[in-house]
Design a protein around this motif. Structure first.
Motif, PDB file in Angstrom:
ATOM      1  N   ASN A 438      34.127  56.375  25.807  1.00  0.00           N
ATOM      2  CA  ASN A 438      34.539  55.243  26.641  1.00  0.00           C
ATOM      3  C   ASN A 438      35.239  54.149  25.841  1.00  0.00           C
ATOM      4  O   ASN A 438      35.899  53.289  26.404  1.00  0.00           O
ATOM      5  N   PRO A 469      37.284  50.796  32.492  1.00  0.00           N
ATOM      6  CA  PRO A 469      37.123  52.147  33.045  1.00  0.00           C
ATOM      7  C   PRO A 469      36.225  52.990  32.140  1.00  0.00           C
ATOM      8  O   PRO A 469      36.516  53.139  30.940  1.00  0.00           O
ATOM      9  N   VAL A 471      35.598  56.271  31.184  1.00  0.00           N
ATOM     10  CA  VAL A 471      36.309  57.541  31.310  1.00  0.00           C
ATOM     11  C   VAL A 471      35.436  58.728  30.920  1.00  0.00           C
ATOM     12  O   VAL A 471      35.896  59.872  30.951  1.00  0.00           O
ATOM     13  N   THR A 473      31.302  60.409  31.259  1.00  0.00           N
ATOM     14  CA  THR A 473      30.019  60.356  31.953  1.00  0.00           C
ATOM     15  C   THR A 473      29.179  61.540  31.490  1.00  0.00           C
ATOM     16  O   THR A 473      29.526  62.212  30.517  1.00  0.00           O
ATOM     17  N   PRO A 505      34.598  63.829  29.340  1.00  0.00           N
ATOM     18  CA  PRO A 505      35.610  63.004  30.021  1.00  0.00           C
ATOM     19  C   PRO A 505      35.651  63.350  31.500  1.00  0.00           C
ATOM     20  O   PRO A 505      35.521  64.510  31.886  1.00  0.00           O
ATOM     21  N   THR A 506      35.835  62.335  32.318  1.00  0.00           N
ATOM     22  CA  THR A 506      35.904  62.541  33.759  1.00  0.00           C
ATOM     23  C   THR A 506      37.255  62.098  34.294  1.00  0.00           C
ATOM     24  O   THR A 506      37.851  61.143  33.786  1.00  0.00           O
ATOM     25  N   ASP A 507      37.728  62.795  35.330  1.00  0.00           N
ATOM     26  CA  ASP A 507      38.975  62.388  35.977  1.00  0.00           C
ATOM     27  C   ASP A 507      38.709  61.401  37.117  1.00  0.00           C
ATOM     28  O   ASP A 507      39.617  61.035  37.856  1.00  0.00           O
ATOM     29  N   LYS A 508      37.451  60.963  37.233  1.00  0.00           N
ATOM     30  CA  LYS A 508      37.082  59.976  38.248  1.00  0.00           C
ATOM     31  C   LYS A 508      36.312  58.834  37.591  1.00  0.00           C
ATOM     32  O   LYS A 508      35.111  58.628  37.848  1.00  0.00           O
ATOM     33  N   PRO A 509      36.988  58.086  36.711  1.00  0.00           N
ATOM     34  CA  PRO A 509      36.281  57.004  36.013  1.00  0.00           C
ATOM     35  C   PRO A 509      35.841  55.900  36.967  1.00  0.00           C
ATOM     36  O   PRO A 509      36.484  55.651  37.991  1.00  0.00           O
TER      37      PRO A 509
END
Length: 532
Positions: A438, A469, A471, A473, A505-509
């Motif tokens: 993050n 953000p 980014v 999780t 890494p997530t594409d839905k931060p």
């Protein structure tokens, strides 16, 4: 085992050397008020017993260090409690405001509460007590597939990822500020920890005292001489800081032994490199985590070459340069035929005796059914631990040539080993790689300018933090993973199936609170106040 600082003298050179504002920006009063509000939020809302993790949801319902943390935990591993302590001390130096000294004191008291009997620290401190810590290790830690250093509680202190080193460097800085006696016992124990854990040959283990051998290789790799993540370099830096400021007579011989271990562990030509860690008995490279095979390692070799050249600058002793050309020739020999699209130039691991690249893969979906393995196939390698590295070979050659042409008395003319004096005023915003996804993986300072300072003043929200953000999780713990692999290909993902608690890494931060962002943003405002 991810954090690395660039060179052992990074903190000796001074930080935040930024130009004074040349165009209109926020007033000094506006900057000071923003710094004060942001700090109050962190100390009053985010802190637990004066300590910090890396990121938080706005309602604090979830929080993370390198893994998801419980509400009673704080992180020692940077960018955690020690880094925040450095930042508060930096702010105190820039403003003279005693509130920042108080915040730094709170961080130090947190670290002192979590200091282990041997004098060092684990990655984290759990104020919930031993039962709470054991529950965390048995659940979140045990099911983090790729995070093998967290899958068991070794019951000892670690030098990995600069956690212990940063804590002791911060305690030293804080003690030197006002010479408050309450910080001296913890600082003394930390210094004893570094001195007592050093092997007679000069090296340090990754963890000390020896823990239980929890590795799949059947040996306790944490007892080996460790170069990975700059364990030796960080300890040398702390000892140099002590020599420079306190003049303890024990540290000079310890520094010399530590520098010598780099010389004696360099392998014979034509494979004149180093591994991540080396056996204590025969000084040969050894395996560590299951994705770290017994091999020579290109980025470690490049880092150790840099250290040897720094040792010449510390001592003027030509023995530290003597075999540098052999290491550089080996790095040139094992370079990839062409630079990769990501700019990387070398395989990470080379087989001992053959120079055959060893590429790391995994199969399965979680810690229960998954496994890592090495082969010679460069396709579909791990995403979370690269099989390729960027080695700046020409820069190393140029530095070597310059030092070779520098007389030894000139090379060490300003060595902190022979010149006592104060430490730099600023520490927190260094060029420092971390594992905080993050935070962008670095604490390198953000660009300081009047416009940047004005934006930070405007962006601090009503609660007192900079929305950031998140980014990365992780999956919440939901029990041990199944023995049968879940459908799908997890060979190149940061996380496995839904039972894997590793961060990814997530594409839905979502917007949240980031310790790294706080440190970087405060660095910009400190520069605005201090004028560089």
């Amino acid at each position: 085992m991810h954090a690395t600082r660039r060179v052992i003298l990074a903190s000796m050179a001074g930080a935040l050397a930024l130009p004074a504002a040349a165009s209109p920006g926020p007033t000094r009063a506006e900057v000071l008020a923003t710094m004060k509000r942001a700090t109050a939020f962190m100390t009053e809302k985010a802190a637990v017993h004066g300590g910090y993790v890396w990121s938080y949801l706005p309602d604090f319902s979830r929080r993370w260090g390198e893994l998801e943390a419980s509400p009673t935990q704080v992180w020692v591993q940077p960018p955690g409690t020690g880094t925040m302590g450095h930042l508060f001390l930096d702010a105190y130096h820039a403003t003279g405001d005693e509130a920042y000294y108080a915040a730094a004191t709170q961080a130090a008291e947190c670290l002192m509460a979590g200091q282990l009997p041997a004098g060092g620290w684990n990655y984290l401190i759990d104020f919930g007590g031993e039962t709470a810590k054991a529950r965390w290790y048995a659940t979140i830690g045990a099911n983090a597939w790729r995070m093998e250093e967290f899958q068991h509680d070794w019951g000892n202190a670690t030098f990995d990822d600069a956690g212990s080193s940063e804590a002791m460097q911060f305690l030293l800085r804080l003690y030197l500020e006002k010479r408050e006696a309450k910080f001296k016992p913890a600082l003394d124990r930390a210094l004893d920890f570094v001195l007592n854990s050093q092997y007679p040959n000069g090296g340090w283990p990754q963890r000390w005292p020896a823990g239980r051998p929890f590795t799949k290789h059947g040996a306790d790799y944490t007892s080996y001489i460790t170069f990975n993540d700059d364990v030796a370099g960080e300890n040398i830096k702390f000892l140099v800081m002590v020599a420079q400021t306190l003049g303890d007579p024990r540290v000079g011989p310890a520094i010399r032994r530590a520098m010598e271990v780099f010389v004696i562990t360099q392998q014979p030509a034509p494979q004149a490199g180093w591994g991540l860690q080396h056996r204590v008995d025969d000084l040969t490279p050894s395996a560590a985590r299951s994705y770290e095979p017994r091999a020579l390692t290109t980025h470690t070799t490049a880092a150790n070459v840099g250290q040897l050249m720094t040792f010449y600058e510390l001592t003027g002793d030509p023995k530290y340069l003597a075999r540098v050309p052999q290491a550089l020739d080996w790095l040139a020999k094992v370079a990839l035929p062409a630079r990769r699209p990501d700019g990387r130039t070398h395989p990470t691991f080379l087989e001992i005796g053959t120079d055959r690249p060893l590429y790391i893969h995994r199969r399965g979906s979680n810690v229960v059914n998954g496994e890592y393995y090495a082969d010679d196939n460069p396709e579909k390698t791990l995403a979370h631990y690269s099989s390729f590295r960027l080695v700046k070979l020409e820069e190393l050659r140029a530095r070597y040539a310059a030092l070779k042409a520098t007389p030894r008395d000139q090379a060490a003319a300003n060595s902190p080993l022979t010149h006592t004096g104060p430490l730099p005023r600023f520490f927190a915003n260094q060029d420092f790689a971390t594992s905080d996804l993050n935070g962008g993986g670095t604490l390198a300072p953000s660009k300081a300018s009047p416009e940047a300072a004005a934006k930070l003043v405007a962006d601090l929200n009503a609660q007192g933090y900079w929305p950031t953000p998140l980014v990365a999780t992780s999956h919440p713990y939901q029990g041990p993973g199944p023995a049968v692999a879940a459908p799908g290909d997890y060979s190149q993902t940061h996380v496995g199936d839904a039972w894997d608690t590793s961060p990814y890494p997530t594409d839905k931060p979502v917007m949240g609170i980031s310790t790294s962002a706080f440190i970087k943003n405060m660095g910009v405002l400190i520069s605005a106040v201090d004028g560089g």
